[in-house]
Design an enzyme around this catalytic site. Sequence first.
Site, PDB file in Angstrom:
ATOM      1  N   GLU A  66       3.977  -3.112  -1.780  1.00 57.33           N
ATOM      2  CA  GLU A  66       4.400  -3.553  -0.573  1.00 57.33           C
ATOM      3  C   GLU A  66       5.361  -4.779  -0.655  1.00 57.33           C
ATOM      4  OE1 GLU A  66       1.096  -5.105   1.807  1.00 57.33           O
ATOM      5  OE2 GLU A  66       2.228  -5.519   3.714  1.00 57.33           O
ATOM      6  N   ASN A 120      -1.014   1.280   9.773  1.00 55.29           N
ATOM      7  CA  ASN A 120      -1.915   0.576   8.586  1.00 55.29           C
ATOM      8  C   ASN A 120      -2.563  -0.405   9.173  1.00 55.29           C
ATOM      9  OD1 ASN A 120      -2.438  -0.722   5.814  1.00 55.29           O
ATOM     10  ND2 ASN A 120      -1.568  -2.422   6.976  1.00 55.29           N
ATOM     11  N   GLU A 121      -3.773  -0.625   9.030  1.00 55.40           N
ATOM     12  CA  GLU A 121      -4.844  -1.265   9.788  1.00 55.40           C
ATOM     13  C   GLU A 121      -4.576  -1.571  11.055  1.00 55.40           C
ATOM     14  OE1 GLU A 121      -5.379  -4.875   7.284  1.00 55.40           O
ATOM     15  OE2 GLU A 121      -6.168  -3.770   5.656  1.00 55.40           O
ATOM     16  N   TYR A 170     -11.734  -4.910   0.372  1.00 54.65           N
ATOM     17  CA  TYR A 170     -11.306  -5.784  -0.712  1.00 54.65           C
ATOM     18  C   TYR A 170     -12.977  -6.492  -1.201  1.00 54.65           C
ATOM     19  CZ  TYR A 170      -6.508  -5.408   0.063  1.00 54.65           C
ATOM     20  OH  TYR A 170      -5.347  -4.710   0.231  1.00 54.65           O
ATOM     21  N   GLU A 204      -6.614   0.876   0.216  1.00 54.38           N
ATOM     22  CA  GLU A 204      -6.463  -0.311  -0.080  1.00 54.38           C
ATOM     23  C   GLU A 204      -7.981  -0.884  -0.793  1.00 54.38           C
ATOM     24  OE1 GLU A 204      -4.625  -3.493   2.281  1.00 54.38           O
ATOM     25  OE2 GLU A 204      -2.965  -1.960   3.015  1.00 54.38           O
ATOM     26  N   GLN A 239      -2.566  -4.892  -5.604  1.00 52.22           N
ATOM     27  CA  GLN A 239      -1.317  -4.047  -5.607  1.00 52.22           C
ATOM     28  C   GLN A 239      -0.900  -4.011  -6.997  1.00 52.22           C
ATOM     29  OE1 GLN A 239       1.463  -5.199  -2.540  1.00 52.22           O
ATOM     30  NE2 GLN A 239      -0.021  -5.332  -0.986  1.00 52.22           N
TER      31      GLN A 239
HETATM   32  O1  AHR Z   1      -2.644  -5.899   0.509  1.00 50.93           O
HETATM   33  C1  AHR Z   1      -2.680  -7.060   1.235  1.00 50.93           C
HETATM   34  C2  AHR Z   1      -2.656  -6.698   2.795  1.00 50.93           C
HETATM   35  O2  AHR Z   1      -4.102  -6.479   2.904  1.00 50.93           O
HETATM   36  C3  AHR Z   1      -2.181  -5.635   3.366  1.00 50.93           C
HETATM   37  O3  AHR Z   1      -0.857  -5.828   3.691  1.00 50.93           O
HETATM   38  C4  AHR Z   1      -3.041  -5.150   4.702  1.00 50.93           C
HETATM   39  O4  AHR Z   1      -3.018  -3.919   4.896  1.00 50.93           O
HETATM   40  C5  AHR Z   1      -4.317  -5.881   3.902  1.00 50.93           C
HETATM   41  O5  AHR Z   1      -5.027  -6.320   4.967  1.00 50.93           O
END
Ligand code: AHR
Length: 515
Positions: free
Chosen positions: A48, A195-196, A264, A319, A368
């Site tokens: 990103e 995205n999101e 995450y 992600e 990432q």
């Molecule tokens: O990876 C960091 C961020 O986490 C990304 O930009 C977003 O899609 C997510 O919330």
Amino acid sequence: MKKTIQLLLVLAFCSQTGFAQKETTILTIKNTAEAPTINKNIYGHFAEHLGRCIYGGFFVGDTSKIPNTKGVRNDIIAALKELQIPNLRWPGGCFADTYHWKDGIGLQQERPTIVNKWWGGTTEDNSFGTHDFLNMCEVLGAEPYLSGNVGSGTVQELADWVQYTNFSGKSPMSDLRKKNGRTEPWKVKFWGIGNEAWGCGGNMTAEYYAGEYRKFATFMSDWENTGGITRIASGSNSEDYNWTEVLMKSIPNNMLGGLGVHHYAVIDWSKKGDGTDFSEDGYFHTMKSALKMEELVTKHAAIMDKYDPAKKVAMIVDEWGAWYEVEKGTNPGFLYQQNTMRDAVLAGATLNIFNNHADRVRMANLAQCVNVLQAVILTDKAKMITTPTYSVMKMYRVHQDAKLLPLSFQSPLYTFNGETLPAISASASKDKNGAVHISLVNVDAKNNNKIEIDIKDLGVKNFTGTIITSAKLQDYNSFENPNKIVPAVFKGFENKKGKLEITVPPFSVLVLEGK
Ligand code: AHR
């Protein structure tokens, strides 16, 4: 009396090694033709425009003294080629829904600047754009996965991007591409539609986004039947099962190539903990959050099964990874963190989950790739190091496009402060040459785990092993000591008449290869 002496001997051994010994876990491998193939795209990555991922990471510009190919660092290219990265997602993340791709084409000095609203408010000069990314993917041998702008972009803008990258005939966008120096289209297959969308991508409801998705997807033509583009919907935030339900119900399967999921591993969003300075408590709760992936994938898959029993729509975990507080002294908007043995264990266990769900999970992207969150590569000016997570990805690349060998076993428990987690994570596959690979992770921070595997029906005899572990969970590779944690030969197993007896050390990841 004899038993007491034996027990005392075992206890003496344990106190010498510092590790307690547990009962043996019997792991059964099913060598079945019906199992799915592990899609190589499960081993995908994400880049990103965030912090030092692109600028100062991948891209240094072609006038840099750091050796580069058209501005992309040669050391990073070599390291990622070694991993055989199958795909790379770009340009975001949250950034994607602020990105207007036409800003990043044409002469670099004429490109407009924008402010990176989500990540540190830096000024983005658009010097790394579509050509730079897609050409880099060609050099890497990785499929590009472009994230389209739905939040602040238009249907026409995204449709034009597809035409610009994929159409070979005469058209306004292919003429523009040719004018910018690229004759042949890149034929980009993977396209994210926002995205999101539930958050930084527009704060939409699932119902509203489903309508937007259908509209954008309709105008993203599959130019000239180039093998087809895969349209990927912005998926749920972790356990938002309603999101998956609404999207699966509202979007016809033939418009939906893939449905995303983001998760995450985080201890607590308000107190994420340090990347290197953590206790066993921090380790346990990071792993607890990471291992939730098993439940998430299972439950999202069950919803998808209701609307798509033939499993045509791929689940795409675009992600995933660990998220800690940023490294002290670094920009909070840059999400730079170090990467320890904890992250290696987390990566090994998560990839095992994806492998075991290969019937539905067909792509995943670690967040990432460089200098951001659970990165596989870190850079400091001209220096570059690889992280323990990189080593796990390298050890596991043998599973890419191999046939899954389903496993069954009852995991022993890793207990901490009265809470428990499964201590063992495993997956196995057979590659096209008949080699068998078994990846094992011992999540337990203190105890060895013994595993026995009957290998008689696998058609292989001779095993070798590779392991990654270290003296402390908190160990990491630094720019001063870049090879503190690297894969080593693993000899902690015996082949006893068709039964492998393995002792897996605490917080370690290993891969056994049978030929
Ligand atoms: O990876 C960091 C961020 O986490 C990304 O930009 C977003 O899609 C997510 O919330």
